[in-house]
Design a protein around this motif. Sequence first.
Motif, PDB file in Angstrom:
ATOM      1  N   VAL A 117      -4.080 -42.638  18.959  1.00  0.00           N
ATOM      2  CA  VAL A 117      -4.988 -43.849  18.498  1.00  0.00           C
ATOM      3  C   VAL A 117      -6.144 -43.204  17.681  1.00  0.00           C
ATOM      4  O   VAL A 117      -6.394 -44.014  17.031  1.00  0.00           O
ATOM      5  CB  VAL A 117      -5.622 -44.573  19.889  1.00  0.00           C
ATOM      6  CG1 VAL A 117      -6.238 -45.501  19.469  1.00  0.00           C
ATOM      7  CG2 VAL A 117      -4.264 -45.024  20.431  1.00  0.00           C
ATOM      8  N   LEU A 118      -6.676 -42.156  18.202  1.00  0.00           N
ATOM      9  CA  LEU A 118      -7.699 -41.555  17.249  1.00  0.00           C
ATOM     10  C   LEU A 118      -7.521 -41.436  15.741  1.00  0.00           C
ATOM     11  O   LEU A 118      -8.221 -41.259  15.019  1.00  0.00           O
ATOM     12  CB  LEU A 118      -8.213 -40.327  17.936  1.00  0.00           C
ATOM     13  CG  LEU A 118      -8.809 -40.634  19.364  1.00  0.00           C
ATOM     14  CD1 LEU A 118      -9.430 -39.007  20.034  1.00  0.00           C
ATOM     15  CD2 LEU A 118     -10.083 -41.385  19.383  1.00  0.00           C
ATOM     16  N   ARG A 162     -14.254 -50.423  18.796  1.00  0.00           N
ATOM     17  CA  ARG A 162     -13.509 -51.555  18.658  1.00  0.00           C
ATOM     18  C   ARG A 162     -12.085 -51.342  18.226  1.00  0.00           C
ATOM     19  O   ARG A 162     -11.147 -51.812  18.646  1.00  0.00           O
ATOM     20  CB  ARG A 162     -14.429 -52.535  17.690  1.00  0.00           C
ATOM     21  CG  ARG A 162     -15.615 -52.988  18.297  1.00  0.00           C
ATOM     22  CD  ARG A 162     -16.017 -54.325  17.384  1.00  0.00           C
ATOM     23  NE  ARG A 162     -16.333 -53.685  16.153  1.00  0.00           N
ATOM     24  CZ  ARG A 162     -17.574 -53.377  15.511  1.00  0.00           C
ATOM     25  NH1 ARG A 162     -18.486 -53.366  16.688  1.00  0.00           N
ATOM     26  NH2 ARG A 162     -17.817 -53.016  14.407  1.00  0.00           N
ATOM     27  N   LYS A 163     -11.983 -50.130  17.202  1.00  0.00           N
ATOM     28  CA  LYS A 163     -10.506 -49.956  16.676  1.00  0.00           C
ATOM     29  C   LYS A 163      -9.673 -49.296  17.751  1.00  0.00           C
ATOM     30  O   LYS A 163      -8.601 -49.697  18.070  1.00  0.00           O
ATOM     31  CB  LYS A 163     -10.599 -48.999  15.599  1.00  0.00           C
ATOM     32  CG  LYS A 163     -11.121 -49.519  14.188  1.00  0.00           C
ATOM     33  CD  LYS A 163     -11.494 -48.630  13.013  1.00  0.00           C
ATOM     34  CE  LYS A 163     -12.089 -48.939  11.980  1.00  0.00           C
ATOM     35  NZ  LYS A 163     -11.949 -47.945  10.878  1.00  0.00           N
ATOM     36  N   VAL A 164     -10.263 -48.630  18.470  1.00  0.00           N
ATOM     37  CA  VAL A 164      -9.596 -47.789  19.576  1.00  0.00           C
ATOM     38  C   VAL A 164      -9.189 -48.703  20.768  1.00  0.00           C
ATOM     39  O   VAL A 164      -7.946 -48.865  21.005  1.00  0.00           O
ATOM     40  CB  VAL A 164     -10.464 -46.749  20.408  1.00  0.00           C
ATOM     41  CG1 VAL A 164      -9.749 -46.262  21.684  1.00  0.00           C
ATOM     42  CG2 VAL A 164     -10.849 -45.690  19.476  1.00  0.00           C
ATOM     43  N   GLN A 165     -10.085 -49.692  21.021  1.00  0.00           N
ATOM     44  CA  GLN A 165      -9.726 -50.705  21.971  1.00  0.00           C
ATOM     45  C   GLN A 165      -8.545 -51.736  21.612  1.00  0.00           C
ATOM     46  O   GLN A 165      -7.663 -52.169  22.399  1.00  0.00           O
ATOM     47  CB  GLN A 165     -10.942 -51.584  22.457  1.00  0.00           C
ATOM     48  CG  GLN A 165     -11.951 -50.679  23.321  1.00  0.00           C
ATOM     49  CD  GLN A 165     -13.326 -51.553  23.516  1.00  0.00           C
ATOM     50  OE1 GLN A 165     -13.606 -52.241  22.718  1.00  0.00           O
ATOM     51  NE2 GLN A 165     -14.334 -51.064  24.180  1.00  0.00           N
ATOM     52  N   ALA A 166      -8.637 -52.175  20.068  1.00  0.00           N
ATOM     53  CA  ALA A 166      -7.690 -52.991  19.671  1.00  0.00           C
ATOM     54  C   ALA A 166      -6.109 -52.267  19.569  1.00  0.00           C
ATOM     55  O   ALA A 166      -5.239 -53.035  19.823  1.00  0.00           O
ATOM     56  CB  ALA A 166      -8.146 -53.431  18.417  1.00  0.00           C
ATOM     57  N   THR A 167      -6.369 -51.129  19.306  1.00  0.00           N
ATOM     58  CA  THR A 167      -4.990 -50.287  19.083  1.00  0.00           C
ATOM     59  C   THR A 167      -4.498 -49.992  20.406  1.00  0.00           C
ATOM     60  O   THR A 167      -3.344 -50.094  20.612  1.00  0.00           O
ATOM     61  CB  THR A 167      -5.267 -49.037  18.552  1.00  0.00           C
ATOM     62  OG1 THR A 167      -5.815 -49.542  17.054  1.00  0.00           O
ATOM     63  CG2 THR A 167      -3.759 -48.417  18.298  1.00  0.00           C
ATOM     64  N   VAL A 265       3.942 -47.326  18.707  1.00  0.00           N
ATOM     65  CA  VAL A 265       3.790 -48.895  18.323  1.00  0.00           C
ATOM     66  C   VAL A 265       2.631 -49.427  18.430  1.00  0.00           C
ATOM     67  O   VAL A 265       1.788 -49.358  19.689  1.00  0.00           O
ATOM     68  CB  VAL A 265       4.999 -49.385  19.344  1.00  0.00           C
ATOM     69  CG1 VAL A 265       5.150 -51.172  18.869  1.00  0.00           C
ATOM     70  CG2 VAL A 265       6.289 -48.693  18.989  1.00  0.00           C
ATOM     71  N   ALA A 266       2.102 -50.132  17.710  1.00  0.00           N
ATOM     72  CA  ALA A 266       0.926 -51.068  17.818  1.00  0.00           C
ATOM     73  C   ALA A 266       1.258 -52.531  17.497  1.00  0.00           C
ATOM     74  O   ALA A 266       1.817 -52.391  16.236  1.00  0.00           O
ATOM     75  CB  ALA A 266      -0.524 -50.436  17.168  1.00  0.00           C
TER      76      ALA A 266
END
Length: 300
Positions: A117-118, A162-167, A265-266
């Motif tokens: 994710v990072l 926000r990006k981490v939580q969304a992914t 997968v995302a």
Amino acid sequence: MTTHPSDLVTEAFEAQRDRLRALAYRVLGSHADAEDVVQEAWMRLVRHDEATIGNLAGWLTTVVGRISLDLLRSRQAHPETGYGHEFTDLVVTPADEPTPDEQVALADSVGFALLVVLDTLNPSERLAFVLHDMFAIPFQEIGHILGKSADATKMIASRARRKVQATDRSAGPGREHQEVVQAFRAAAVGGDFEALLRVLDPNVKLTVDTPAGVVVTLGATEVAAGARMFSGEVARQRPVLVNGVPGHMSWRSDGTPLSVIAFTVADGRITDIHIVVDPAKLASIPPPAPAAGAQDARPR
């Protein structure tokens, strides 16, 4: 001029080593790179006048952060040398119910999913998120590393969060994740280019560890065009978890490992595929043995 740090400073550095290594690993996603960064921090400490260091832990955090940030930016500038995680760090377990020993091994590697994710963050976002959210380092100190104000750094970390939580919400290895991987494999075996495009993220990244080095392919069209590598004939294969994310492992008829493939997968699409076909690297991964009922991988 090289100086010799006092025993007290040396002892204090050693007390910080594990924390610094963990910090660098979370930022960089590579144990080898983390070790190199910590060693470089030590060398800089040796060359520095220790009398000018008021807070050794903070000084070391700043140095490790800056070295890691420079390395992240170098990777971004030269992606062919920076993509992908070291598969020697990965743990391969059966996709079905793991044994107690396998559960312990998997627990030791749960950070990999977060590292994937990072990889969606830019260097500044990744550093700010790791240092603040995972190591509770104040924004003012992080801003000193980034060359930003505390307020600007806070905004960078918030954007990263926000990006981490969304992914992360869609990155778990559940049934839907497995179904996406199965759909990809079926399309690859069947040579269905359009079906491949439907399950691949437009910016999907394919990393292949070969005996000649790492090969990186970016983009759904390019990855789909080369998907024949997923439909090659092997004697046996079985679904596995590669540090908690769905994958497959294949063997030749003599039981020699042929490949390990991990999928990320995302949002219902594959964003990252990492394949190891290098025999030397395969030998370094403790794999599960081919199951007695492992499926024949050849298309019927």
